[in-house]
Design a protein around this motif. Sequence first.
Motif, PDB file in Angstrom:
ATOM      1  N   TYR A 133       0.835  -1.210   0.000  1.00 12.53           N
ATOM      2  CA  TYR A 133       0.000   0.000   0.000  1.00 12.53           C
ATOM      3  C   TYR A 133       0.870   1.261   0.000  1.00 12.53           C
ATOM      4  CZ  TYR A 133      -3.537  -3.432   1.214  1.00 12.53           C
ATOM      5  OH  TYR A 133      -4.350  -4.539   1.216  1.00 12.53           O
ATOM      6  N   SER A 134       1.782   1.330  -0.941  1.00 15.19           N
ATOM      7  CA  SER A 134       2.727   2.457  -1.069  1.00 15.19           C
ATOM      8  C   SER A 134       3.571   2.609   0.192  1.00 15.19           C
ATOM      9  CB  SER A 134       1.979   3.762  -1.370  1.00 15.19           C
ATOM     10  OG  SER A 134       1.315   3.679  -2.603  1.00 15.19           O
ATOM     11  N   ASN A 135       4.005   1.489   0.706  1.00 14.13           N
ATOM     12  CA  ASN A 135       4.887   1.441   1.881  1.00 14.13           C
ATOM     13  C   ASN A 135       4.260   2.131   3.091  1.00 14.13           C
ATOM     14  OD1 ASN A 135       7.130   0.767   3.379  1.00 14.13           O
ATOM     15  ND2 ASN A 135       8.339   2.494   2.692  1.00 14.13           N
ATOM     16  N   ARG A 136       3.046   1.753   3.411  1.00 16.67           N
ATOM     17  CA  ARG A 136       2.346   2.317   4.566  1.00 16.67           C
ATOM     18  C   ARG A 136       2.705   1.600   5.867  1.00 16.67           C
ATOM     19  NH1 ARG A 136       1.645   6.553   2.185  1.00 16.67           N
ATOM     20  NH2 ARG A 136      -0.204   7.015   0.969  1.00 16.67           N
ATOM     21  N   PHE A 137       3.450   0.507   5.781  1.00 19.91           N
ATOM     22  CA  PHE A 137       3.802  -0.238   6.987  1.00 19.91           C
ATOM     23  C   PHE A 137       5.012   0.374   7.672  1.00 19.91           C
ATOM     24  CE2 PHE A 137       2.106  -3.768   4.175  1.00 19.91           C
ATOM     25  CZ  PHE A 137       0.843  -3.716   4.719  1.00 19.91           C
ATOM     26  N   ARG A 138       5.182   0.068   8.949  1.00 17.70           N
ATOM     27  CA  ARG A 138       6.318   0.541   9.735  1.00 17.70           C
ATOM     28  C   ARG A 138       6.921  -0.645  10.497  1.00 17.70           C
ATOM     29  NH1 ARG A 138       4.582   4.065   7.321  1.00 17.70           N
ATOM     30  NH2 ARG A 138       4.279   6.268   7.784  1.00 17.70           N
ATOM     31  N   PRO A 139       8.223  -0.606  10.761  1.00 19.49           N
ATOM     32  CA  PRO A 139       8.791  -1.611  11.654  1.00 19.49           C
ATOM     33  C   PRO A 139       8.076  -1.562  13.003  1.00 19.49           C
ATOM     34  CG  PRO A 139      10.532  -0.404  10.536  1.00 19.49           C
ATOM     35  CD  PRO A 139       9.249   0.307  10.219  1.00 19.49           C
ATOM     36  N   GLY A 140       7.724  -2.739  13.515  1.00 19.68           N
ATOM     37  CA  GLY A 140       6.987  -2.811  14.776  1.00 19.68           C
ATOM     38  C   GLY A 140       5.504  -3.042  14.584  1.00 19.68           C
ATOM     39  N   ASP A 141       4.996  -2.794  13.352  1.00 20.00           N
ATOM     40  CA  ASP A 141       3.584  -3.052  13.071  1.00 20.00           C
ATOM     41  C   ASP A 141       3.326  -4.562  13.042  1.00 20.00           C
ATOM     42  OD1 ASP A 141       3.109  -0.373  12.832  1.00 20.00           O
ATOM     43  OD2 ASP A 141       2.873  -0.367  10.645  1.00 20.00           O
ATOM     44  N   TYR A 142       2.098  -4.934  13.388  1.00 22.57           N
ATOM     45  CA  TYR A 142       1.663  -6.324  13.276  1.00 22.57           C
ATOM     46  C   TYR A 142       0.654  -6.419  12.132  1.00 22.57           C
ATOM     47  CZ  TYR A 142       3.839  -7.511  17.736  1.00 22.57           C
ATOM     48  OH  TYR A 142       4.742  -7.737  18.742  1.00 22.57           O
ATOM     49  N   ILE A 143       0.837  -7.388  11.277  1.00 19.85           N
ATOM     50  CA  ILE A 143      -0.108  -7.579  10.180  1.00 19.85           C
ATOM     51  C   ILE A 143      -0.472  -9.060  10.065  1.00 19.85           C
ATOM     52  CG2 ILE A 143       0.816  -5.605   8.896  1.00 19.85           C
ATOM     53  CD1 ILE A 143       2.116  -7.602   6.978  1.00 19.85           C
TER      54      ILE A 143
END
Length: 198
Positions: A133-143
């Motif tokens: 999603y256009s690099n919407r994730f961050r280190p530390g996020d859970y998916i």
Amino acid sequence: KKFLKNKNTVTIICIVIGVLTLVIGYNYRVSKATNLVTVPYAIKNIDKKTQITKDMIGHVKIPNSLVTSAKNILTSDKDVLNNYASYTTGIPAKSLFYKELVMKPEEMPDYAFMNMQDGYTVYSLKVNNKSTYSNRFRPGDYIDLYMEAKDNGKVMMAILVKPIKIKAIKDSSGNSLLENTLSGGTPAALLFEVEDKL
């Protein structure tokens, strides 16, 4: 009127105002230049890739002009504490902390392998701009990770594993991407912390 029309009087008043302006301006500049601010410094040698803890930090007063002119001196404990000495060089004892010598954990190249839980490992999943999603994730996020399959023209989707923690987002050169499209890179891999059995 007589007093103000006297050229000598006007000259003296102008000289006095000029001298006062110079004195006040000079004192202001000097006090601003010598105004001391408290900044953190390294009490002892900090090896590269070492996490900076409270016992490694001291405080010293330096002129504010030095901070403003250098522009790369870290002035707050929160900018230093629990971050790491750069992976390229350590920080010598008695040195101030500079922006280029202190890195956030997620900026470290081996961040994905730091502070791993026992029984867990790192898995790298190939991704692209669309799948993140256009690099919407961050280190530390859970998916949650889903699987898609096709059978006789039917599309099936099922959850593969959930939740999994993103340890790092890397571009094709292995550089960490910290912020969405502002990072200037295209995501190529998501690194997850998963149980060994997975």
